[in-house]
Design an enzyme around this catalytic site. Sequence first.
Site, PDB file in Angstrom:
ATOM      1  N   GLN A 207      37.044 -77.832  21.812  1.00  0.00           N
ATOM      2  CA  GLN A 207      36.531 -76.624  21.173  1.00  0.00           C
ATOM      3  C   GLN A 207      35.383 -75.982  21.944  1.00  0.00           C
ATOM      4  O   GLN A 207      34.799 -75.002  21.470  1.00  0.00           O
ATOM      5  CB  GLN A 207      36.073 -76.931  19.732  1.00  0.00           C
ATOM      6  CG  GLN A 207      37.170 -77.438  18.807  1.00  0.00           C
ATOM      7  CD  GLN A 207      38.243 -76.389  18.491  1.00  0.00           C
ATOM      8  OE1 GLN A 207      38.075 -75.196  18.745  1.00  0.00           O
ATOM      9  NE2 GLN A 207      39.370 -76.850  17.949  1.00  0.00           N
ATOM     10  N   CYS A 370      42.142 -82.365  10.444  1.00  0.00           N
ATOM     11  CA  CYS A 370      42.137 -83.584  11.264  1.00  0.00           C
ATOM     12  C   CYS A 370      40.743 -84.156  11.375  1.00  0.00           C
ATOM     13  O   CYS A 370      40.343 -84.641  12.447  1.00  0.00           O
ATOM     14  CB  CYS A 370      42.705 -83.313  12.646  1.00  0.00           C
ATOM     15  SG  CYS A 370      44.441 -82.918  12.598  1.00  0.00           S
TER      16      CYS A 370
END
Lengths: 413, 413, 142, 142
Positions: A207, A370
């Site tokens: 990310q 997740c």
Amino acid sequence: MQKGALNVHRIRKDFPILSRKIKDKPLIYFDNAATTQKPMSVIDAIRDYYMNYNSNIHRAVHQMAEEATHAYEATRQKVARFINSHSTDEIIFTRNATEAINIVSHAWGEDNIHKDDRIVITELEHHSNIVPWQILCNQTRASLDYIEVDHGGYLNMDRCEKILQNKNTKLISISEVSNVLGTIVPIRKIIEMAHGQDIPVLVDAAQSVPHMPVDVQTTDCDFMVFSAHKMLGPTGVGILYVKREILEKLQPFISGGDMIKEVHKYETVYNDLPYKFEAGTPNIADVIGFGAAIDYLNRLGMDKIRDHEIELTKYAMDAMKDIRGMTLYGPLDAKNKGGVISFNLGDIHPHDLATILNDHGIAIRSGHHCAQVLMEKFDLSAMSRASFYIYNTPEEVDKFINALNDAKRLFGI
Amino acid sequence: MQKGALNVHRIRKDFPILSRKIKDKPLIYFDNAATTQKPMSVIDAIRDYYMNYNSNIHRAVHQMAEEATHAYEATRQKVARFINSHSTDEIIFTRNATEAINIVSHAWGEDNIHKDDRIVITELEHHSNIVPWQILCNQTRASLDYIEVDHGGYLNMDRCEKILQNKNTKLISISEVSNVLGTIVPIRKIIEMAHGQDIPVLVDAAQSVPHMPVDVQTTDCDFMVFSAHKMLGPTGVGILYVKREILEKLQPFISGGDMIKEVHKYETVYNDLPYKFEAGTPNIADVIGFGAAIDYLNRLGMDKIRDHEIELTKYAMDAMKDIRGMTLYGPLDAKNKGGVISFNLGDIHPHDLATILNDHGIAIRSGHHCAQVLMEKFDLSAMSRASFYIYNTPEEVDKFINALNDAKRLFGI
Amino acid sequence: MSEDIYREIILDHYRNPRNKGSLPNADISIHDSNPLCGDEIDIHLKVEEDMIKDIKFEGRGCAISQASASMLTEQVLNKPLNTVKDIAKEDILENIGLMNLGPARIKCALLSLKVLKLGMVKYYADRDPGSAKKIQDESKLY
Amino acid sequence: MSEDIYREIILDHYRNPRNKGSLPNADISIHDSNPLCGDEIDIHLKVEEDMIKDIKFEGRGCAISQASASMLTEQVLNKPLNTVKDIAKEDILENIGLMNLGPARIKCALLSLKVLKLGMVKYYADRDPGSAKKIQDESKLY
Ligand SMILES: Cc1ncc(COP(=O)(O)O)c(C=O)c1O
Ligand SMILES: Cc1ncc(COP(=O)(O)O)c(C=O)c1O
């Protein structure tokens, strides 16, 4: 390179999917932390490969094989430059970030982690940075330790320091940016502290690399992983960066064709770096497509992408704060987080909210993202998440806010 | 479905790359055993996904995620039907055949192979079906045993029978079709013999599934692997078929997101079959593209594809036999082999030959074909290989024969 | 469209679930979760002479999964346990009035049925291991 | 084009390689292979006072790799060992007259140079481990 801010209007024209309608409304794609959309140049690079020079690589001397090999290896150079690694030898192509972590947990872990050792992660981690370590700890009877996250979404740095001083700590594996809270983790500081104790650090950059400038030499991480599909690239390509001195000692993980130099009946001489870690026919077309994605990002400039996301995130959070019943999770200052906003609205379950937003043409993600360990921490089973990228606009955010208000109406809150 | 033979003329129109020129001559692509070309329908399926419904799968409720999940899972069904497996639960998507074998060597092997056990392969195997077993044997102190190949390219079945009776034999892993000699191995018979001794069998079907009808229930193999890119599909997708009763006992290999049901801090509940074996964001676009490849093959009919290859192989071998200085390796009867012809011409080294043929626009492969154990057997370091597929024609073979004669002229032989 | 999905009755069952809670001395307790979204359901059953004498569910999840669990428990209470095997996917969707759910949301609607069927199979298997396979085959999960 | 590549001189060195064979009592013997195509070269060196007093190669591979090995051994015989580090990729290609090889075939042409350089580095490293790094850096392999 362009001056000033991103020209989002022009960028949007490069993404054919953005003219799609969902439920008769223009698609508003706010699920970028899961996967991003692809510009035409990436789609065309893949098509061009299949239409003009599709061939297996490395091992043949005919012309298309040479062209394909050249294009495939060119992406390796682009990746090396993009994250400023010393050499292309340190760049290994995998299927995704998850596989990249597994190569480390298996190939490095099984040689370097022993009974009573500790592996340290954080409560922020994605399952891909939790489960492989649980399995490794199980196999080696090492233990897994978590750096806590406070309710503002920040890591407990005192605890971090203490854990690092434990002489049994043998690895830290940590996200640079949380995919749920958006928190930007001070990895440079953590790596510095860890290296003071000779502890190697894996950075899960899934990310961060897509959204901000990243430099492996400056941060000095030992391993880094990320996925092409989260940064305009195709599905099926991930990157494992490993510092050369560690890579040289690493045993291969997946074995077979292409990663060998000589195979005899009962023994094998492995290939040079980095090929030793890429067995079988690689995902040639998509690696080439990923090269086009990096080119695209470079043309925009990672600094500008970061600025765009800060601005949009701030704009969205300001509007969301004003909605009664809204709970925002994670840092509230857009400068301290990636372009990711997780939230809940009254007692509307995130899946229900996502269904309602879908009727407005808006794609958000809902669920545990997740990150069930983090969910447990917040005593929740799910959150809603909107996440932005280069093609998102304030006008889309306005429509999103309207849709949230519509959900409130439907649920009578 | 078409009656009679393949309409190669029509098929060729579906493959845009076939209008390419190499060195000003029309491309003649005879490197199909390495990777095949892709029809427009496959290229378009990938493009369509990225242009219209690109999204991460399984975990989101917005519409594009549903569409993508549906298309991804539809390919699993197509694969299951294509090889006639009992259920889609037995079909696992991997990167390639090589990774599929590694899942077995690691996840199954580490639980089931112990000191002094024997793993049996053949001298025909591709490196991908050798190196993983060498590594497993090394780790477990088991031993690796080879079924010999005679100089006609056939397996020594007496030796096979003997090896199977050894009570330490715990696994047989065997190619159905050799990627070098083309030999079709009598796997049904071998599996029958092996099952008589309760020995499971892995079939490396990388060179059979693309070229002939294959039925896992009839052959009753326990594991089967193959690669999409060798059967009109994109790079980056492989298949691992595992019989359900074995799969149920199998530990996961790559771990992380998507393969879990619940993750807690110190333990994890794995997902149902087959998802337990697919960690992280899969290669969604290419799996969908592979679905289009299977559709294409089904429309042609695998029986007809097989017939076409037998005919072309016979035609080529007949002409090659007449060239002085030509040595052909492997079975000489086209019925007993896949559409693969390995050969040497005088003292011309295969790489030199490939370079010369490339000047004629012809792509063949030269080298060890990832089968150095077989090369050692023939006391060679390299062979040249021409391999055919659905779009190849007798006229192309004629040009190939001419080019071989040109090579003889250049080398003065 | 959302208006059709989130009708009064769904929201009522979501906010005021019937038969929600624990069940001490349950004969069967079974748990499952939807890996796709993390919804979780526990079902507890009290069975006497093959009749479902009491049923409770616990869980967390979306309005659809919670409402359908609530409705399902109402439907089977005081019914023979072995009739559970005959409940089909379509019955549930009709019950909750949601015939047009997308594939992802359908899993939410059917989670409680899946858990109930698992519970039934387990109940019979504990008592007569030989019959387990047969019941499992009969009670095909959607 | 092939006509340019497979000239008389290449075929002559391929069929009648100079300095081919083993070298008993060699001071250095080094082996490498080209993983892409399987070509193999062994080079054996006899070194006296930093001069290459004898050199032999063994190997198998294509005309290009064998001819370039043959030519390279001719070139360095009776030259100082440390001059090996200065031989560049371009020197080899010029020597064999193949400036336009594609990337795959270039590796064939350069394999013997790679092996010779590895041998030189090893020779110095055995004698003076401290200097190895420096020589290795200086003798950059293409
Ligand atoms: C018989 C055989 N097995 C395995 C492989 C490996 O396939 P992949 O490189 O797609 O993993 C090949 C491909 O060359 C092959 O021919
Ligand atoms: C922080 C983080 N790590 C790892 C991953 C796993 O990436 P992939 O599914 O591409 O392997 C993700 C993706 O969701 C992520 O956000």
